[in-house]
Design an enzyme around this catalytic site. Structure first.
Site, PDB file in Angstrom:
ATOM      1  CD  GLU A 106       7.607   1.459   6.888  1.00  0.00           C
ATOM      2  OE1 GLU A 106       8.366   0.552   7.245  1.00  0.00           O
ATOM      3  OE2 GLU A 106       6.838   1.258   6.346  1.00  0.00           O
ATOM      4  CG  ASN A 107      11.118   5.208   1.253  1.00  0.00           C
ATOM      5  OD1 ASN A 107      11.766   3.674   1.803  1.00  0.00           O
ATOM      6  ND2 ASN A 107      10.082   4.526   0.562  1.00  0.00           N
TER       7      ASN A 107
ATOM      8  CD  GLU B 121       4.337  -1.966   8.882  1.00  0.00           C
ATOM      9  OE1 GLU B 121       3.233  -1.112   8.691  1.00  0.00           O
ATOM     10  OE2 GLU B 121       5.456  -2.093   8.196  1.00  0.00           O
TER      11      GLU B 121
ATOM     12  N   GLY C 238       0.752  -1.365   0.534  1.00  0.00           N
ATOM     13  CA  GLY C 238      -0.448  -0.140  -0.281  1.00  0.00           C
ATOM     14  C   GLY C 238       0.612   1.103   0.028  1.00  0.00           C
ATOM     15  CB  ALA C 239       1.588   3.412   1.983  1.00  0.00           C
TER      16      ALA C 239
ATOM     17  CG  HIS D 178       0.372   2.454   8.497  1.00  0.00           C
ATOM     18  ND1 HIS D 178      -0.442   1.427   8.690  1.00  0.00           N
ATOM     19  CD2 HIS D 178       1.310   2.301   8.545  1.00  0.00           C
ATOM     20  CE1 HIS D 178       0.863   0.897   9.078  1.00  0.00           C
ATOM     21  NE2 HIS D 178       1.473   1.256   8.777  1.00  0.00           N
ATOM     22  CD  GLU D 179       3.157   3.801   4.569  1.00  0.00           C
ATOM     23  OE1 GLU D 179       4.342   4.106   5.616  1.00  0.00           O
ATOM     24  OE2 GLU D 179       2.009   3.160   5.376  1.00  0.00           O
TER      25      GLU D 179
END
Length: 831
Positions: free
Chosen positions: A259-260, A313, A256-257, A290-291
């Site tokens: 988190e860099n 997570e 979905g994505a 979330h990210e």
């Protein structure tokens, strides 16, 4: 390729300390490969041997402290570094690396709409080795300084602020110490919307062909981003730890994505080309929240080893939903979590592959096993556990513990023990015991009420618990309205601890008509209704005032179907009675999705499926009629989508396609046109010529996927053979085109046509996984599995495959889960 074991990682972390990577990438050398040069400064604490990882197309040269090493000593993905002396060292590696079409490493994509090319990285979990040489484990944090050479007209994005040096040369500001899997770059002719907030540059980016759609939603996306950023700074004492915040919506992204730090990457389906519901906008907003939470929990403080992935997570999942509720217009996010996301955790936790939220370190011995724990347990169950922890601990003490954790471990690594110690420092409660019960155990508790009729003392509640976790739950008591018996009126809401200290609980008055355990959905457990409460729910479920309570009751019904305690047709009857009156969009979407994909497609046999589809279309017609006034466009769109997918005759939806509109709206956008064409393909009402014509109308990447899905769905032997060959005989399909083809292939209406492919799946998928690796293996196990072959022969073939083959772990895990779901479907049918 060799996987890294936990023991190897611990040994290497004891030997070396990595300080800095200086990396130069050249993206101008062709369509297949790029050039990669890395200089790594590190210290050996003692004399010894170790290794560095990379997966090159060509390893050109390696030097250690200026002395050449033999590139031919590269063994799979490991280059040995022997005879290290104590002290400072510099390793230089010059290599040619391959671009990816599977979303792993440096993914390259050419947009069919305009021919523009984009690249981006996905380094997780060990795919940084596909981009440059690295000591690849999360507890060897270092500073990363990257420079890139890119084609003229491209923009480069990275973890830090990127500077255009001219002539296609870009430099990215060095990072603070971060883990290897968090490094990120993205390059291409991006369309960007830039702003500033709290003194930092913020940006959102997408392909040029999506520019109008991003611009249309830019205010909403940036408003959500700013609101979450500000709310996190109210919760967390540590400030945002990076120099910028970019969000890039990238093509063919597997997750979905990601988190860099400073450059969050999202799948670009979140840039909506077509109409969406407000629940879908809420989902996008939740992913943004979330990210961003990961910037603290995951990026600032990172797990030491992959057994603690839940620390990343679960925390981000909980914070995403909670912060969205507190800081944005999306105030009912926990309804969507309860009806949709939470079931992901419940389902995963009842399969043979279940594991504790925080597994024992020995259960995650290497990186291959770690990949398998990115599931509904680490996300949904973990977030549910944290929500229960906050209810038990209190938010003030919870946040105090979180801030202690950040202060103790910022820019470092931490374990479960560190996290629990930080929480324990902020409360008198026994957090260690709570963690043992909630985080170190697997499985779902079931709570069943026994209710005594009212007497002079009142009515009684005795809760039987199957399981042994402590729960703090609310109980809702409801009565039929005296004036309108179809309505329900809340009488009482009280909290109890499970196990109950004093059994039974006594409450004043006669027994209520409806008693709901876990009202408010604050714990993670399956709940049951007593007979009288279930009878009331069947009559008045849509009249329960709170949508979150309705979600709890619908989930109870869902679980009863899955556990063989409620007939699937009874669930459909309840849906037919109550969905036409349901006001919460997330509830409607969740109930229709379960009714369609599980009940109609799996739990009912072929003879009963037509009646189930008729029920679904009847529900959708009622919702379409109810929304003719235009006041509930999301509800109407949901009903239209499900009506199309459940249609058993082509005429009605063919008329919609021909007129480019649903009577009374909406007009057909690309998503609805492809959805109709897909259903017509399943029904045999269109041919390849019609699909080609639609692709000419919509030649976008999404259109390419729609055409692949439609062609695979055609009820024609040649079309099925061609689709199978594209998936399993050629290796040129990208991850997204593979998924689209697989989604179209298996159809309940075409069981006889595709029966001969069922045994072929179990041989061809194994070979495919070995050739193409974990990402495609996961796609094959999820989407190409013969999900509608609900029979004992398919189960036998699958079990035979599992027992007799050395499977890639990603494929094995998917097959274990799919076969368990198949067993459950067979049990439900037999019941």
């Amino acid at each position: 390729m060799s996987v890294l074991t936990r023991d190897e990682a611990q040994t290497r972390a004891q030997l070396i300390d990595v300080h800095r990577y200086t990396v130069a990438l050249d993206l101008t050398t062709g369509d297949e490969t790029f050039e990669s040069r890395a200089a790594i400064q590190f210290t050996a604490r003692a004399a010894g041997d170790t290794f560095v990882e990379l997966k090159p197309a060509l390893l050109r040269s390696v030097t250690l402290d200026g002395q050449p090493l033999d590139p031919h000593t590269l063994d799979q993905n490991r280059l040995a570094l022997t005879g290290l002396t104590e002290g400072e060292h510099e390793l230089r590696v010059d290599a040619t690396m391959r671009y990816s079409r599977t979303g792993e490493g440096m993914h390259r994509f050419t947009d069919p709409t305009d021919g523009e090319t984009y690249v981006y990285t996905q380094m997780f979990l060990e795919d940084i080795q596909r981009v440059f040489a690295v000591f690849d484990q999360p507890d060897l944090k270092a500073v990363f300084a990257l420079s890139l050479t890119a084609p003229e007209g491209w923009t480069v994005l990275g973890n830090g602020i990127a500077t255009d040096e001219g002539d296609g040369h870009w430099s990215i500001a060095p990072t603070p110490p971060i883990s290897t899997y968090l490094v990120a770059v993205a390059a291409g002719p991006w369309h960007s919307v830039r702003t500033e907030h709290a003194g930092l540059p913020f940006g959102i980016h997408c392909r040029r062909s999506l520019a109008p759609h991003l611009d249309a939603d830019a205010d909403e996306i940036l408003t959500i981003t700013r609101a979450c950023y500000d709310r996190y700074h109210e919760k967390f004492k540590e400030p945002y730890p990076f120099d910028s915040y970019d969000q890039a919506f990238v093509p063919e992204f597997n997750a979905g994505a990601m988190e860099n730090p400073g450059l969050v990457t999202f799948r670009d389906e979140f840039v909506y080309r077509s109409a969406v519901t407000d629940t879908e906008r809420q989902t996008r907003a939740m992913v943004i929240a979330h990210e961003m939470a990961h910037m603290w929990f995951g990026d600032l403080v990172t797990l030491t080893w992959w057994d603690d992935i839940w620390l990343n997570e679960s925390f981000a999942e909980y914070m995403g939903y909670q912060t969205l509720t507190e800081a944005t217009r999306f105030t009912d996010t926990w309804v969507a979590f309860g009806i949709d996301r939470k079931s992901w955790g419940y389902d995963a936790d009842q399969r043979p592959s279940t594991h504790p939220v925080a597994p024992d370190p020995d259960a995650v011995p290497d990186t291959a096993s770690a990949m398998l724990n990115f599931d509904g347990i680490s996300y949904a169950k973990g977030a549910s556990a944290l929500r229960q922890l906050v209810a038990w601990l209190g938010e003030k003490d919870f946040l105090a513990g979180i801030n202690t954790h950040f202060a103790r471990h910022k820019f470092g690594n931490a374990t479960l023990a560190d996290f629990i110690d930080s929480l324990a420092a902020s409360t008198d409660r026994d957090v260690h015991r709570w963690a043992e019960k909630w985080l170190r155990t697997s499985g779902v508790d079931t709570l069943t009420p026994t209710i005594g009729n009212g007497s002079e003392a009142g009515w009684t509640l005795d809760v039987t618990q199957h399981g042994n976790r402590p729960h703090r739950i609310a109980v809702g008591a409801y009565d039929r309205d005296l004036v309108d018996p179809g309505q329900l009126t809340p009488r009482d809401r009280f909290e109890i601890d499970i196990p109950q200290q004093d059994r039974p609980t006594v409450r004043p008055g006669r027994r209520p008509d409806l008693v709901v355990l876990n009202d408010g959905d604050l714990t993670y457990a399956k709940v049951r209704l007593d007979d009288r409460s279930w009878a009331t729910a069947l009559e008045s479920l849509s009249a329960i005032p709170d949508p979150l309570t309705r979600a709890v009751v619908w989930n109870a019904a869902r679980d009863m179907v899955r556990d063989g305690e409620l007939a699937p047709t009874a669930y459909l009857d309840a849906a037919r009675t109550h969905l036409p009156r349901e006001s919460d969009l997330a509830v409607v979407q969740g109930v229709l999705a379960f009714a369609a994909t599980q009940i109609a497609d799996r739990y009912l046999g072929p003879d009963d499926r037509p009646a189930a589809l008729a029920t679904l279309t009847s529900i959708c017609r009622a919702l379409i009629r109810r929304t003719e006034d235009g006041n509930a466009p999301g509800l109407r769109l949901t009903a239209v989508r499900h009506f199309i997918s459940a249609a058993t005759q082509p005429d009605g939806i063919q008329d919609w396609l021909n007129s480019d509109s649903v009577p009374g709206g909406p007009e057909l956008d690309p998503e609805l046109r492809w959805r109709i064409l897909y259903r017509l393909a399943v029904l045999g009402a269109v041919d390849d010529e019609a699909i080609a014509a639609e692709l000419t109308r919509d030649p976008s990447a999404t259109g390419q996927e729609g055409a692949a899905r439609c062609r695979a769905a055609l009820p024609d032997g040649d079309a099925k053979a061609a689709a199978w060959d594209r998936m399993f005989r050629t290796d040129d399909l990208s991850n997204y085109l593979f998924t689209a083809t697989a989604q179209g292939f298996w159809q309940p209406e075409q069981a006889d046509l595709v029966r001969r492919y069922v045994p072929r799946f179990y041989t061809d998928a194994v070979e495919l996984a070995d050739r193409r690796g974990p990402a495609i293996a996961e796609c094959a196990g999820r989407y190409a599995f013969p999900i509608h072959a609900t029979d004992e022969e398919s189960l036998r073939l699958g079990e035979e495959c599992l027992s007799g083959t050395d499977l890639l772990p990603a494929l094995r895990r998917k097959l274990v889960d799919q076969l368990d779901d198949l067993r459950r479907a067979l049990r439900v049918r037999e019941g």
